[in-house]
Design a protein around this motif. Structure first.
Motif, PDB file in Angstrom:
ATOM      1  N   SER A   1     -49.858  16.626  56.216  1.00 54.27           N
ATOM      2  CA  SER A   1     -50.204  14.678  55.344  1.00 54.27           C
ATOM      3  C   SER A   1     -50.008  15.460  53.575  1.00 54.27           C
ATOM      4  N   GLN A   2     -50.689  16.524  53.476  1.00 53.91           N
ATOM      5  CA  GLN A   2     -51.036  17.160  52.081  1.00 53.91           C
ATOM      6  C   GLN A   2     -49.480  17.848  51.662  1.00 53.91           C
ATOM      7  N   LEU A   3     -48.865  17.608  52.403  1.00 57.34           N
ATOM      8  CA  LEU A   3     -47.685  18.430  51.855  1.00 57.34           C
ATOM      9  C   LEU A   3     -46.895  17.064  51.780  1.00 57.34           C
ATOM     10  N   VAL A   4     -47.148  15.822  52.429  1.00 52.49           N
ATOM     11  CA  VAL A   4     -46.270  14.800  52.576  1.00 52.49           C
ATOM     12  C   VAL A   4     -46.772  14.042  51.252  1.00 52.49           C
ATOM     13  N   MET A   5     -47.613  14.360  50.810  1.00 55.21           N
ATOM     14  CA  MET A   5     -48.069  14.040  49.590  1.00 55.21           C
ATOM     15  C   MET A   5     -47.245  13.810  48.347  1.00 55.21           C
ATOM     16  N   GLU A   6     -47.649  16.087  48.524  1.00 52.08           N
ATOM     17  CA  GLU A   6     -46.924  16.355  47.567  1.00 52.08           C
ATOM     18  C   GLU A   6     -45.492  16.427  46.922  1.00 52.08           C
ATOM     19  N   ARG A   7     -44.635  16.063  48.564  1.00 52.95           N
ATOM     20  CA  ARG A   7     -43.830  15.615  48.634  1.00 52.95           C
ATOM     21  C   ARG A   7     -42.948  14.339  48.263  1.00 52.95           C
ATOM     22  N   GLU A   8     -44.097  13.355  47.930  1.00 49.53           N
ATOM     23  CA  GLU A   8     -43.410  12.064  47.425  1.00 49.53           C
ATOM     24  C   GLU A   8     -43.246  11.626  46.277  1.00 49.53           C
ATOM     25  N   LYS A   9     -44.643  12.992  45.751  1.00 46.89           N
ATOM     26  CA  LYS A   9     -44.583  13.361  44.216  1.00 46.89           C
ATOM     27  C   LYS A   9     -43.900  13.978  43.912  1.00 46.89           C
ATOM     28  N   VAL A  10     -42.756  14.702  44.348  1.00 50.63           N
ATOM     29  CA  VAL A  10     -41.682  15.860  43.912  1.00 50.63           C
ATOM     30  C   VAL A  10     -41.143  15.063  44.429  1.00 50.63           C
ATOM     31  N   PHE A  11     -40.173  14.408  44.605  1.00 48.24           N
ATOM     32  CA  PHE A  11     -39.059  14.133  45.602  1.00 48.24           C
ATOM     33  C   PHE A  11     -38.497  13.145  45.241  1.00 48.24           C
ATOM     34  N   SER A  12     -39.965  12.259  45.772  1.00 48.04           N
ATOM     35  CA  SER A  12     -39.331  10.256  45.286  1.00 48.04           C
ATOM     36  C   SER A  12     -38.490  10.115  43.590  1.00 48.04           C
ATOM     37  N   PRO A  13     -39.162  10.807  42.443  1.00 46.78           N
ATOM     38  CA  PRO A  13     -38.496  10.644  41.046  1.00 46.78           C
ATOM     39  C   PRO A  13     -36.748  10.898  41.128  1.00 46.78           C
ATOM     40  N   PHE A  14     -36.405  11.890  41.753  1.00 48.00           N
ATOM     41  CA  PHE A  14     -35.425  12.309  41.830  1.00 48.00           C
ATOM     42  C   PHE A  14     -34.276  11.541  42.945  1.00 48.00           C
ATOM     43  N   ASP A  15     -34.907  11.015  44.359  1.00 47.24           N
ATOM     44  CA  ASP A  15     -34.679  10.179  45.999  1.00 47.24           C
ATOM     45  C   ASP A  15     -34.224   8.924  45.424  1.00 47.24           C
ATOM     46  N   ASN A  16     -35.206   8.574  44.422  1.00 43.55           N
ATOM     47  CA  ASN A  16     -35.212   7.072  43.912  1.00 43.55           C
ATOM     48  C   ASN A  16     -34.889   6.809  42.965  1.00 43.55           C
ATOM     49  N   LEU A  17     -34.662   7.542  42.201  1.00 44.73           N
ATOM     50  CA  LEU A  17     -33.062   7.759  41.260  1.00 44.73           C
ATOM     51  C   LEU A  17     -32.004   7.579  41.011  1.00 44.73           C
ATOM     52  N   LYS A  18     -31.330   8.397  42.337  1.00 47.53           N
ATOM     53  CA  LYS A  18     -30.417   8.213  42.905  1.00 47.53           C
ATOM     54  C   LYS A  18     -30.339   7.201  43.982  1.00 47.53           C
ATOM     55  N   GLU A  19     -31.223   6.736  44.501  1.00 42.92           N
ATOM     56  CA  GLU A  19     -30.539   5.786  45.251  1.00 42.92           C
ATOM     57  C   GLU A  19     -30.247   4.064  44.591  1.00 42.92           C
ATOM     58  N   ARG A  20     -31.243   3.745  43.553  1.00 41.90           N
ATOM     59  CA  ARG A  20     -31.356   2.967  41.868  1.00 41.90           C
ATOM     60  C   ARG A  20     -29.913   3.187  41.540  1.00 41.90           C
ATOM     61  N   GLN A  21     -29.607   4.429  41.548  1.00 44.81           N
ATOM     62  CA  GLN A  21     -28.589   3.828  41.141  1.00 44.81           C
ATOM     63  C   GLN A  21     -27.472   3.578  41.784  1.00 44.81           C
ATOM     64  N   ALA A  22     -27.573   3.761  43.292  1.00 43.41           N
ATOM     65  CA  ALA A  22     -25.714   2.955  43.563  1.00 43.41           C
ATOM     66  C   ALA A  22     -26.793   1.800  44.015  1.00 43.41           C
ATOM     67  N   ALA A  23     -28.036   1.210  44.433  1.00 41.46           N
ATOM     68  CA  ALA A  23     -27.771  -0.102  44.312  1.00 41.46           C
ATOM     69  C   ALA A  23     -27.249  -0.843  43.225  1.00 41.46           C
ATOM     70  N   ILE A  24     -27.434  -0.076  42.228  1.00 37.34           N
ATOM     71  CA  ILE A  24     -27.207  -0.528  41.130  1.00 37.34           C
ATOM     72  C   ILE A  24     -25.207  -1.104  40.918  1.00 37.34           C
ATOM     73  N   ARG A  25     -24.569   0.048  41.386  1.00 37.76           N
ATOM     74  CA  ARG A  25     -23.000   0.220  41.416  1.00 37.76           C
ATOM     75  C   ARG A  25     -22.899  -0.695  43.248  1.00 37.76           C
ATOM     76  N   LYS A  26     -24.149  -1.136  43.383  1.00 39.69           N
ATOM     77  CA  LYS A  26     -23.173  -2.060  44.940  1.00 39.69           C
ATOM     78  C   LYS A  26     -23.743  -3.079  44.113  1.00 39.69           C
ATOM     79  N   PHE A  27     -24.561  -3.601  43.662  1.00 42.08           N
ATOM     80  CA  PHE A  27     -25.326  -5.300  42.799  1.00 42.08           C
ATOM     81  C   PHE A  27     -23.653  -5.188  42.199  1.00 42.08           C
ATOM     82  N   LEU A  28     -23.303  -4.673  41.455  1.00 42.32           N
ATOM     83  CA  LEU A  28     -21.619  -4.564  40.585  1.00 42.32           C
ATOM     84  C   LEU A  28     -20.485  -5.030  41.016  1.00 42.32           C
TER      85      LEU A  28
END
Length: 538
Positions: free
Chosen positions: A134-161
């Motif tokens: 569980s502690q690693l999961v929390m750390e993972r969210e802190k580290v991975f989320s910015p990268f994954d979310n940014l990539k996901e957001r950019q892809a979603a905006i391209r889908k929007f367009l």
């Protein structure tokens, strides 16, 4: 030892020296000799930094063997930064951090390694090393989320367009003066960009698109439905609220059914102002006049059934003319500058922008070859039945006929089929019309079974209490506060009522004695229902 003319060693000689050094250090460590001496040699930063990546990796292994874990981690980190394509260095670094239980560092290295060790292996490591901690999961969210979310957001905006694609060379920005209650749009003379969409989604600005492309084709079209001014007054009377609720339910169901019959599937959006947008998307550009004709057919089918809503079709033009750009529509998921409300898709249960963007991936564009394009003069009176509705229409033809032929009754049927609760007046209209049909019991049980408060005993009881004749059109219009036109029947009737729409309707089919005969059993059923309710409330 051979030297060059200037006295320096050749590369092959240096390599040979380092290989010999590494072999001797490894031998000494394995034999347990001169451990401190080995650590001093390995700790010479000026030496190991001159080595190639593969030798640095071996140097890190020797540091581990000598017990200098900090040095091993330092060397592995150095290799990762300067030779990131060396996959083994990432794997050994991750393995060592896992053994040392350095959770935060492990997650950070995993995030950096994703690009170099392959998606499949990265996911395996991530799931194996992190998912159970569980502690690693929390750390993972802190580290991975910015990268994954940014990539996901950019892809979603391209889908929007990709979905909301209007005129190629310009779009428009919404402005509003709340003190004056005014709003409008100003053209932006360039193509819309991903940054513009990000501004729109963030609420900093609000944009709209001109649907007509420069060649008078469209990739997206809209049916715009707004609440008429009379129903925007506050506070609303309860009867007005019932009308809006009932007509909205009817509108959503009927537009979807008619659209599907024509090969289309609308996406419904609350506009953020005073109504709803039904969006239609196409795999390839279609002539504006063709799709406008199709949507006008849908509009004609239902416009006269509504009193609280006004319907418009966009685009309004078949072709561009002069210097104009045609009509525009506000892009979804932004904030309406006048009302301050954010629009959202009704098909997505969550209102967050992230969830709404993920919903875009569920949207499918229509293949123009599968769309039933027809001219503006397409047959108006035809009852459209989508294949999904065919079974329902076959099982309950009386309900299908009443839904499409009698607007106020059709709204009630659509509302209860959608699982919405009915008002007392709406129930009265249902019972005192459908209740006089030969299959009344079957039809009413079918309708009320969609309601959360369905009570079969109560349905039977109320049926048993019916007397007289069906409610007439005037009485229904009055009860429902419906201001539309009265239906026109083939022959003049002294007492017009909805059941006259049904072929073969015969008032003689009402057998009052049967209803009286069933009264005793209906009362018994009601007593049972009351006892169950009382038991539940105890």
């Amino acid at each position: 030892m051979k030297k060059q003319a200037d006295g320096t060693k050749t590369d092959s000689q240096s390599s040979l020296d380092f290989n010999l050094l590494l072999d001797r250090v490894e031998e000494a460590i394995l034999e347990g000799k001169e451990r401190e001496g080995c650590r001093k040699i390995l700790g010479r930063e000026g030496v190991w930094k001159k080595l190639g990546a593969e030798k640095q990796l071996k140097w890190a292994r020797l540091a581990q063997m000598a017990g200098d874990i900090e040095l091993a981690l330092e060397i592995l980190d150095h290799v990762n930064k300067h030779t990131p394509e060396l996959e083994n260095a990432w794997k050994e670094h991750i393995e060592l951090l896992s053994i040392l239980d350095q959770k935060k560092e492990l997650v950070q290295v995993l995030a950096r390694a994703k690009e170099y060790i392959g998606e499949e292996y990265h996911n395996y490591l991530k799931d194996t090393l992190i998912s159970q901690d569980s502690q690693l999961v929390m750390e993972r969210e802190k580290v991975f989320s910015p990268f994954d979310n940014l990539k996901e957001r950019q892809a979603a905006i391209r889908k929007f367009l990709d979905l909301f694609s209007g005129r190629e060379d310009r779009f428009a920005r919404q402005w509003a003066d709340r003190s004056e209650g005014k709003q409008g749009y100003v053209p932006v003379n360039r193509p819309i960009s991903e940054n513009d969409v990000e501004e729109h989604l963030s609420g900093r600005k609000t944009y709209g698109i001109y649907l007509l492309r420069s060649d008078s084709t469209v990739l997206v079209a809209v049916i715009d439905v707004d609440i008429v001014p009379e129903y925007r007054k506050t506070p609303l009377k309860s009867s007005d609220r019932d009308t809006i609720r009932r007509e909205r339910s009817y509108l959503f169901r009927r537009v979807s059914e008619l659209s599907q019959e024509l090969g289309l599937s609308p996406v419904i959006e609350f506009s953020g102002a005073k109504g709803y947008h039904f969006w239609y998307f196409f795999e390839s550009a279609v002539p504006a006049g063709s799709i406008r004709g199709v949507l006008e057919r849908i509009k004609r089918e239902i416009a006269n059934d509504l009193s609280a809503f006004h319907i418009e079709v966009f685009p309004k033009q078949d072709k561009l003319s002069g210097k104009g750009f045609g009509n525009l529509v506000k892009l979804p998921l932004g904030i309406h500058r006048l009302t301050g409300k954010r629009s959202y898709f009704l098909g997505c249960n969550e209102r967050s922008t992230e969830a709404q963007l993920r919903y875009l991936y569920k949207i499918k564009k229509a293949n123009p070859e599968n769309v039933s394009f027809g001219g503006a003069d397409a047959e108006k009176s035809r009852i459209l039945v989508h294949p999904r509705m065919k079974r329902w229409a076959e099982d309950y033809p009386e309900l299908m006929t009443l839904q499409v032929s009698c607007p106020p009754l059709g709204q009630i049927i659509a509302s209860i089929r959608g699982g919405n609760p009915l008002s007392v007046r709406e129930e009265k209209v249902l019972y005192q019309t459908i209740g006089f049909l030969p299959r009344a019991r079957t039809l009413l049980h079918h309708l009320f079974s969609s309601s959360s408060d369905y009570n079969p005993h109560m349905v039977d009881y109320r049926l048993s209490r019916l007397r007289g004749k069906p409610l007439g059109c005037r009485r229904i219009h009055s009860l429902m506060n419906y201001i539309g036109d009265f239906c026109i029947f083939d022959k003049k009737e002294e007492y017009p009522h909805p059941l006259l729409h049904i072929d073969g309707w015969d008032s003689g089919s009402i057998v009052t004695s049967e209803k009286v005969k069933d009264l005793r059993s209906a009362l018994e059923n009601l007593k049972v229902a009351i006892s169950r309710v009382e038991a539940f409330l105890k």
